[in-house]
Design a protein around this motif. Sequence first.
Motif, short mmCIF file in Angstrom:
data_model
loop_
_atom_site.label_atom_id
_atom_site.label_comp_id
_atom_site.label_asym_id
_atom_site.label_seq_id
_atom_site.Cartn_x
_atom_site.Cartn_y
_atom_site.Cartn_z
N ALA A 178 -13.34 17.59 -62.03
CA ALA A 178 -13.04 16.27 -62.59
C ALA A 178 -14.24 15.34 -62.53
CB ALA A 178 -11.86 15.65 -61.85
N THR A 179 -15.05 15.47 -61.49
CA THR A 179 -16.12 14.52 -61.24
C THR A 179 -17.42 14.90 -61.94
OG1 THR A 179 -15.11 14.14 -59.07
CG2 THR A 179 -17.32 13.27 -59.40
N LEU A 180 -17.69 16.19 -62.02
CA LEU A 180 -18.98 16.65 -62.54
C LEU A 180 -19.36 16.06 -63.90
CD1 LEU A 180 -21.47 18.53 -62.45
CD2 LEU A 180 -20.02 20.27 -63.55
N PRO A 181 -18.48 16.07 -64.92
CA PRO A 181 -18.93 15.60 -66.24
C PRO A 181 -19.43 14.16 -66.25
CG PRO A 181 -16.89 16.84 -66.44
CD PRO A 181 -17.11 16.61 -64.97
N TRP A 182 -18.98 13.34 -65.31
CA TRP A 182 -19.42 11.95 -65.27
C TRP A 182 -20.85 11.83 -64.77
CZ3 TRP A 182 -17.41 7.93 -67.59
CH2 TRP A 182 -16.09 8.01 -68.03
N MET A 183 -21.36 12.83 -64.07
CA MET A 183 -22.70 12.72 -63.51
C MET A 183 -23.77 12.73 -64.60
SD MET A 183 -22.14 12.21 -60.36
CE MET A 183 -20.65 11.36 -60.91
N GLY A 184 -23.45 13.32 -65.74
CA GLY A 184 -24.39 13.28 -66.85
C GLY A 184 -24.55 11.89 -67.43
N SER A 185 -23.61 10.99 -67.11
CA SER A 185 -23.68 9.63 -67.63
C SER A 185 -24.65 8.76 -66.84
CB SER A 185 -22.29 8.98 -67.57
OG SER A 185 -21.35 9.72 -68.33
N VAL A 186 -24.97 9.17 -65.61
CA VAL A 186 -25.76 8.30 -64.74
C VAL A 186 -27.10 7.95 -65.36
CG1 VAL A 186 -26.89 8.12 -62.49
CG2 VAL A 186 -24.57 9.06 -62.65
N ALA A 187 -27.83 8.96 -65.83
CA ALA A 187 -29.16 8.72 -66.38
C ALA A 187 -29.12 7.90 -67.66
CB ALA A 187 -29.88 10.04 -66.62
N ARG A 188 -27.98 7.90 -68.35
CA ARG A 188 -27.87 7.13 -69.59
C ARG A 188 -27.56 5.66 -69.36
NH1 ARG A 188 -25.39 12.08 -71.17
NH2 ARG A 188 -23.28 11.29 -70.84
N ILE A 189 -27.20 5.30 -68.13
CA ILE A 189 -26.89 3.91 -67.81
C ILE A 189 -28.11 3.31 -67.12
CG2 ILE A 189 -25.35 2.36 -66.55
CD1 ILE A 189 -23.19 4.54 -66.75
N PRO A 190 -28.85 2.44 -67.79
CA PRO A 190 -30.14 2.01 -67.24
C PRO A 190 -30.05 1.30 -65.90
CG PRO A 190 -29.52 0.71 -69.18
CD PRO A 190 -28.58 1.86 -69.11
N THR A 191 -28.93 0.67 -65.60
CA THR A 191 -28.80 -0.04 -64.32
C THR A 191 -28.50 0.92 -63.17
OG1 THR A 191 -26.50 -0.47 -64.93
CG2 THR A 191 -28.10 -2.24 -65.31
N LEU A 192 -28.27 2.19 -63.45
CA LEU A 192 -28.07 3.18 -62.39
C LEU A 192 -29.33 3.99 -62.15
CD1 LEU A 192 -24.46 4.48 -63.13
CD2 LEU A 192 -25.19 2.52 -61.76
N GLY A 193 -29.96 4.44 -63.22
CA GLY A 193 -31.21 5.18 -63.07
C GLY A 193 -30.97 6.63 -62.73
N SER A 194 -31.96 7.25 -62.13
CA SER A 194 -31.93 8.69 -61.87
C SER A 194 -30.94 9.04 -60.77
CB SER A 194 -33.33 9.17 -61.47
OG SER A 194 -33.28 10.50 -61.01
N LEU A 195 -30.30 10.19 -60.97
CA LEU A 195 -29.40 10.72 -59.95
C LEU A 195 -30.17 11.15 -58.70
CD1 LEU A 195 -26.31 11.15 -59.84
CD2 LEU A 195 -26.71 13.53 -60.48
N ASP A 196 -31.49 11.26 -58.81
CA ASP A 196 -32.30 11.64 -57.65
C ASP A 196 -32.18 10.66 -56.50
OD1 ASP A 196 -33.16 13.81 -59.10
OD2 ASP A 196 -35.08 12.94 -59.66
N GLN A 197 -31.71 9.44 -56.77
CA GLN A 197 -31.49 8.47 -55.69
C GLN A 197 -30.40 8.94 -54.73
OE1 GLN A 197 -31.35 4.22 -57.44
NE2 GLN A 197 -31.00 5.59 -59.17
N TRP A 198 -29.57 9.87 -55.20
CA TRP A 198 -28.48 10.42 -54.39
C TRP A 198 -28.70 11.93 -54.33
CZ3 TRP A 198 -27.82 6.88 -58.39
CH2 TRP A 198 -27.53 5.58 -57.97
N PRO A 199 -29.59 12.39 -53.44
CA PRO A 199 -30.06 13.78 -53.49
C PRO A 199 -28.96 14.81 -53.28
CG PRO A 199 -30.85 12.66 -51.50
CD PRO A 199 -30.29 11.62 -52.39
N GLN A 200 -27.95 14.49 -52.47
CA GLN A 200 -26.88 15.45 -52.26
C GLN A 200 -26.03 15.60 -53.52
OE1 GLN A 200 -26.95 17.25 -49.58
NE2 GLN A 200 -28.52 16.00 -48.58
N VAL A 201 -25.79 14.49 -54.20
CA VAL A 201 -25.04 14.54 -55.46
C VAL A 201 -25.84 15.32 -56.50
CG1 VAL A 201 -24.02 13.19 -57.32
CG2 VAL A 201 -23.88 12.36 -54.97
N SER A 202 -27.13 15.06 -56.57
CA SER A 202 -27.98 15.75 -57.53
C SER A 202 -27.98 17.26 -57.28
CB SER A 202 -29.41 15.20 -57.45
OG SER A 202 -30.24 15.84 -58.39
N ALA A 203 -28.10 17.68 -56.02
CA ALA A 203 -28.11 19.11 -55.70
C ALA A 203 -26.77 19.75 -56.00
CB ALA A 203 -28.48 19.30 -54.23
N TRP A 204 -25.67 19.05 -55.69
CA TRP A 204 -24.32 19.54 -56.01
C TRP A 204 -24.17 19.73 -57.50
CZ3 TRP A 204 -21.00 16.13 -58.70
CH2 TRP A 204 -19.67 16.52 -58.81
#
Length: 211
Positions: free
Chosen positions: A164-190
């Motif tokens: 349920a959660t995974l597809p939303w992670m692709g949205s992070v980089a498209r939202i400029p106020t959030l930026g790269s998922l690399d800020q949350w390394p465990q989420v990025s690796a998952w």
Amino acid sequence: MIELYTQATPNGHKVSIALEELGMPYRIHLVDMRGQQFEPWFLRVNPNNKIPAIVDPDGPGGQPVTVWEAGAILIYLAEKAGSPLLPAAGAARYAVFQWLMFQMAGVGPMMGQAGHFTLYASERVPYGIERYSAESRRILGVMDRQLAASPFLAGDDYSIADIATLPWMGSVARIPTLGSLDQWPQVSAWRERLLQRPAVQRGLANPPRPA
């Protein structure tokens, strides 16, 4: 054959990933969200005029059943298949439920609103941008701490909460106020681990996102 009414959105892809993981045959019906969702035929499928929705001709007792709301669909499909993606009993079952509800009540709505106010709103609303962006960042922090303690959101095992959660992670980089998922390394690796799963790849490509 599951009839899936959907679009290439994070909510839609939750269900196609689940169907691929469960090995259930399905047929896609694309719903044009520029107005088709309000047509009487679709309102008979989902009176809330949203995707995704499914029709299972072989529902409980062998009777057809319609299920809408993505979280409810994931629960239905996992239980129908008797899949470990939703444990049958015990604390593990409720761990999956709570992280599934976390996605439904937090991840999707907050990131959806952050995306709306930063990318699509007809006028700039600083309060809306900051409120939903800040809450999305907080939610990603919650996920990052959880994934530092366990390999998957609900614990040791992959589940419908991850789906349920995974597809939303692709949205992070498209939202400029959030930026790269690399800020949350465990989420990025998952996310990267899950994207290696063939069923996840097929589900995210069905239906494909517009170029």
